[in-house]
Scaffold this motif. Structure first.
Motif, PDB file in Angstrom:
ATOM      1  N   ALA A  75      32.642  45.745  45.352  1.00  0.00           N
ATOM      2  CA  ALA A  75      32.744  44.380  44.831  1.00  0.00           C
ATOM      3  C   ALA A  75      31.671  44.103  43.794  1.00  0.00           C
ATOM      4  CB  ALA A  75      32.645  43.381  45.981  1.00  0.00           C
ATOM      5  N   ASP A  76      30.461  44.561  44.054  1.00  0.00           N
ATOM      6  CA  ASP A  76      29.373  44.351  43.101  1.00  0.00           C
ATOM      7  C   ASP A  76      29.651  45.087  41.796  1.00  0.00           C
ATOM      8  OD1 ASP A  76      26.523  43.641  42.354  1.00  0.00           O
ATOM      9  OD2 ASP A  76      26.399  45.823  42.324  1.00  0.00           O
ATOM     10  N   ASN A  77      30.156  46.300  41.892  1.00  0.00           N
ATOM     11  CA  ASN A  77      30.468  47.064  40.687  1.00  0.00           C
ATOM     12  C   ASN A  77      31.580  46.393  39.876  1.00  0.00           C
ATOM     13  OD1 ASN A  77      30.256  49.685  39.103  1.00  0.00           O
ATOM     14  ND2 ASN A  77      32.400  49.752  39.703  1.00  0.00           N
ATOM     15  N   GLN A  78      32.560  45.853  40.578  1.00  0.00           N
ATOM     16  CA  GLN A  78      33.667  45.188  39.889  1.00  0.00           C
ATOM     17  C   GLN A  78      33.188  43.937  39.161  1.00  0.00           C
ATOM     18  OE1 GLN A  78      36.607  46.597  39.819  1.00  0.00           O
ATOM     19  NE2 GLN A  78      37.697  45.009  38.670  1.00  0.00           N
ATOM     20  N   PHE A  79      32.386  43.123  39.832  1.00  0.00           N
ATOM     21  CA  PHE A  79      31.885  41.907  39.202  1.00  0.00           C
ATOM     22  C   PHE A  79      30.908  42.218  38.069  1.00  0.00           C
ATOM     23  CE2 PHE A  79      33.098  39.440  43.107  1.00  0.00           C
ATOM     24  CZ  PHE A  79      33.899  38.532  42.444  1.00  0.00           C
ATOM     25  N   SER A  80      30.111  43.266  38.233  1.00  0.00           N
ATOM     26  CA  SER A  80      29.100  43.582  37.225  1.00  0.00           C
ATOM     27  C   SER A  80      29.717  44.163  35.964  1.00  0.00           C
ATOM     28  CB  SER A  80      28.067  44.559  37.811  1.00  0.00           C
ATOM     29  OG  SER A  80      27.389  43.977  38.912  1.00  0.00           O
ATOM     30  N   LYS A  81      30.729  45.028  36.109  1.00  0.00           N
ATOM     31  CA  LYS A  81      31.306  45.705  34.952  1.00  0.00           C
ATOM     32  C   LYS A  81      32.504  44.976  34.359  1.00  0.00           C
ATOM     33  CE  LYS A  81      29.803  50.372  36.220  1.00  0.00           C
ATOM     34  NZ  LYS A  81      30.237  51.772  36.492  1.00  0.00           N
ATOM     35  N   HIS A  82      33.249  44.274  35.191  1.00  0.00           N
ATOM     36  CA  HIS A  82      34.457  43.590  34.726  1.00  0.00           C
ATOM     37  C   HIS A  82      34.399  42.133  35.177  1.00  0.00           C
ATOM     38  CE1 HIS A  82      35.849  47.695  34.006  1.00  0.00           C
ATOM     39  NE2 HIS A  82      35.605  47.955  35.277  1.00  0.00           N
ATOM     40  N   GLY A  83      33.345  41.444  34.744  1.00  0.00           N
ATOM     41  CA  GLY A  83      33.070  40.115  35.263  1.00  0.00           C
ATOM     42  C   GLY A  83      34.162  39.103  34.984  1.00  0.00           C
ATOM     43  N   PHE A  84      34.596  39.009  33.735  1.00  0.00           N
ATOM     44  CA  PHE A  84      35.547  37.959  33.384  1.00  0.00           C
ATOM     45  C   PHE A  84      36.875  38.132  34.114  1.00  0.00           C
ATOM     46  CE2 PHE A  84      39.066  36.430  30.787  1.00  0.00           C
ATOM     47  CZ  PHE A  84      38.735  35.093  30.657  1.00  0.00           C
ATOM     48  N   ARG A  85      37.465  39.310  34.023  1.00  0.00           N
ATOM     49  CA  ARG A  85      38.778  39.488  34.643  1.00  0.00           C
ATOM     50  C   ARG A  85      38.707  39.482  36.156  1.00  0.00           C
ATOM     51  NH1 ARG A  85      40.117  45.748  32.947  1.00  0.00           N
ATOM     52  NH2 ARG A  85      38.926  46.803  34.603  1.00  0.00           N
ATOM     53  N   SER A  86      37.590  39.933  36.729  1.00  0.00           N
ATOM     54  CA  SER A  86      37.447  39.896  38.183  1.00  0.00           C
ATOM     55  C   SER A  86      37.348  38.459  38.683  1.00  0.00           C
ATOM     56  CB  SER A  86      36.214  40.694  38.617  1.00  0.00           C
ATOM     57  OG  SER A  86      36.325  42.044  38.220  1.00  0.00           O
ATOM     58  N   MET A  87      36.564  37.642  37.981  1.00  0.00           N
ATOM     59  CA  MET A  87      36.438  36.244  38.391  1.00  0.00           C
ATOM     60  C   MET A  87      37.727  35.483  38.129  1.00  0.00           C
ATOM     61  SD  MET A  87      34.778  33.916  39.843  1.00  0.00           S
ATOM     62  CE  MET A  87      33.450  35.063  40.207  1.00  0.00           C
TER      63      MET A  87
END
Length: 259
Positions: free
Chosen positions: A161-173
């Motif tokens: 989850a941290d990797n997803q938010f850190s690298k793909h912040g806009f689309r993940s949020m």
């Protein structure tokens, strides 16, 4: 002569510079002064775990104040009663954001926005309040909790989850806001602990919250006519995504247990 007398063993007087050099006593080295009590207290208060404790205290106090004073009921009843027009909308949006940080359910506030201001202005007030609340939660989590919580991200799911938010912040949020099963506060603090920037976070929050906010606000605005097509469409827009999320969670339950 003086030179001859000196070479023959006589007594000679030393030059003034040499005498000054011989009489100079080196100053003792002073040990560095120990850190004062104020400096130690400052380090303790600014440590990551102290800031995390402060965040927990602030959130607990906010939640307790909501339980005691019930500000969401004041909003639903038209608070503040002495103002109206754009001022009331602005105050509602600010109060919406503040009490959202205190874990007040947003659907209730969205319904209240529709009942108080109608569909158009209610959607605007609720969206602005949503962004304000998300920004406050993000700032608190980033300032007070990130340094203490990041070393604890050791589990497989937490790292993912941290990797997803850190690298793909806009689309993940954006996906987290569109999916009805992700709690608003959980997405806020997960993003704050990650390395996501605040600009993509707020932009994704604003865009991803439009469908859900609009559905609840329209339902609140048309609650007096529950048989109208607009109200029924709004209710369907609320129920269908929630049902789809429940189906996805049910289908993935064995996969999640296996993990």
């Amino acid at each position: 002569m003086l030179d001859a007398t000196t070479r023959s063993g006589g007594t000679a007087t030393a030059s003034p510079r040499a005498a000054a050099t011989e009489l100079t006593v080196p100053a003792p080295l002073t040990a560095p002064a120990p850190a004062g009590f104020a400096a130690r207290c400052t380090r303790v208060l600014l440590s990551p775990w102290s800031r995390l404790s402060l965040l927990v205290v602030l959130l607990a106090a906010a939640a307790s104040s909501v339980l005691l004073f019930e500000p969401h009921k004041l909003l639903a009843n038209g608070w503040p009663p002495q103002v109206g027009g754009p001022t009331a909308i602005v105050l509602f949006a600010v109060a919406y954001g503040l009490i959202t940080v205190a874990f007040v359910p947003r659907p209730l506030l969205n319904l209240a926005a529709g009942a108080l201001f109608g569909s158009e202005w209610g959607i605007g007030a609720a969206l602005v309040g949503t962004v304000i609340g998300a920004g406050i939660a993000f700032g608190l989590g980033r300032l007070l909790g990130q340094q203490a919580l990041r070393p604890l991200l050791r589990g497989r799911w937490l790292k993912a989850a941290d990797n997803q938010f850190s690298k793909h912040g806009f689309r993940s949020m954006l996906a987290a806001r569109l999916f009805p099963g992700v709690p608003f506060w959980a997405a806020n603090y997960a993003a704050a602990v990650s390395r996501m920037g605040i600009v993509p976070f707020l932009l994704a929050t604003a865009l991803g919250s439009i469908p859900n906010v609009a559905a609840y606000v329209v339902a609140g605005a048309r609650a007096s006519t529950p048989t109208s097509p607009v109200f029924l469409i709004a209710v369907a827009a609320i129920a269908l995504p929630a049902l789809a999320g429940a189906v996805v969670a049910w289908r993935k339950r064995h996969h999640l247990r296996g993990r």
